[in-house]
Scaffold this active site. Structure first.
Site, short mmCIF file in Angstrom:
data_model
loop_
_atom_site.label_atom_id
_atom_site.label_comp_id
_atom_site.label_asym_id
_atom_site.label_seq_id
_atom_site.Cartn_x
_atom_site.Cartn_y
_atom_site.Cartn_z
N ASP A 186 19.83 7.03 61.85
CA ASP A 186 18.81 8.02 62.21
C ASP A 186 17.69 7.39 63.04
OD1 ASP A 186 18.46 10.71 62.06
OD2 ASP A 186 17.31 10.71 60.19
N ASP A 265 19.88 16.12 56.80
CA ASP A 265 18.66 15.79 56.06
C ASP A 265 18.57 16.56 54.75
OD1 ASP A 265 17.84 14.06 58.10
OD2 ASP A 265 16.95 15.71 59.22
#
Length: 349
Positions: A186, A265
């Site tokens: 990420d 997420d």
């Protein structure tokens, strides 16, 4: 750096709705995963058995995600119709999976007859399942036609719940390995990809819209009502909320006017939360004797984990507001979740 008073944006309806929705979806995903696992064990039906990740698979997920991200970055315009079609099928399947328990509950409560219609792939197919399949197909078709963000969010939530229910973490060590790898993934693709590819790959892929195959077919056949079919679609791989939330319910708006949160997420924290749910369930079952009432201490660590997720998510949104740039949510989620992992590791000994 923006002034700290900008953090009041977190109290706007769109921000609050995003936070509450993400927390509820993460919790619902973990709870559904636990219920699905117990249902499979009770019925001894392993045709939909969950995939339990091992070390090599945990390492491959960030690598496979990186390859997919690059393919979407360079070739998305060429394969967008194919991606949309695949996403539509996956969305219908996920919606069917999420609604099935409610249909079964209604049948049991009212004692409704549900005759078998046929057998498909060695499984019985009932009339209620046929109606549910038609309903799910209709909802997906409505999304393909309108492209409305509410339908996009509904399908995205169902995909997240179905993923967490079928892909599981066996222990906290593999969970930690996956979190660390995805943390690096990420951070790299949000902060450093522009240095190597000339553009922020993660943001570019997250904000691009797919061509609508329904519009393409209707346009080629010159069907009436073409103006009612959206030409571009937001794929249900993220939650989107218009900043003008009340007005956005009735209008599509500009994609730049939306707040976004990727399904990853929610799904990755949901996998950890499912592991915590399972740990709490086993702990509660082990300490409960046949003559005892269920322990009031059951599911204690779930609330710690869920609180850690909420804190990390608010921190990520606050960082995005203060820096006025997209933020990798896992950068802020891994630390509180690492603390939960340490607690589990200590108390499971």
């Amino acid at each position: 750096m923006e002034p700290l008073w900008k953090l009041t944006y977190l109290l706007e309806p769109a921000s609050l709705t995003l936070i509450v929705t993400a927390v509820l979806v993460t919790f619902a995903s973990a709870a559904r995963a636990l219920a699905h696992g117990k249902e499979m064990e009770r019925n001894r039906d392993f045709s939909e058995a969950s995939i339990t990740l091992d070390h090599s698979q945990a390492l491959m997920i960030p690598l496979a995600s990186s390859c997919s991200l690059l393919l979407m970055f360079y070739l998305f315009s060429s394969v967008s119709h194919l991606v949309t079609a695949f996403t539509a099928i996956a969305s219908a399947s996920a919606l069917f999976f999420c609604l099935s328990p409610y249909v079964a509950y209604v049948k049991s409560q009212f004692g409704l007859m549900d005759p078998f219609v046929s057998r498909c792939c060695s499984k019985s197919f009932t009339r209620s399942q046929g109606f549910l399949l038609l309903l799910c197909t209709g909802i997906v078709c409505a999304w393909l036609v309108s492209g409305h963000w509410l339908l996009n969010n509904l399908l995205g939530i169902c995909i997240c719940i179905a993923f967490v229910s079928h892909v599981r973490l066996p222990n906290i060590k593999i969970c930690s390995l996956l979190l660390i790898c995805l943390f690096v993934y990420d951070v790299f693709w949000v902060f450093f990809s522009e240095r190597f590819f000339g553009e922020n790959v993660m943001v570019s892929v997250a904000t691009q819209q797919a061509s609508n195959p329904v519009h393409t077919v209707a346009n080629s056949l010159r069907l009436p009502g073409l103006q009612l079919i959206t030409k571009k679609l937001e794929l249900p791989v993220k939650l989107v909320f218009p900043r003008n939330l009340m007005g956005g319910v009735f209008a599509s708006g500009n994609p730049t006017d939306y707040m976004m949160l990727g399904l990853g997420d929610m799904a990755i924290p949901g996998m950890l939360l499912a592991l915590v749910f399972s740990f709490d369930h086993r702990k509660s079952r082990d300490i409960t004797t046949p003559v005892d009432a269920p322990s009031s201490k059951g599911h204690k660590y779930v609330w710690y984990a869920l609180s850690g997720y909420a804190i990390g998510l608010v921190t990520a949104l606050a960082a995005g507001i203060l820096t006025h740039s997209p933020q990798p949510a896992l950068l802020y989620l891994v630390l509180p979740y690492a603390c939960i992992g340490c607690l589990l590791q200590i108390f499971s000994m």
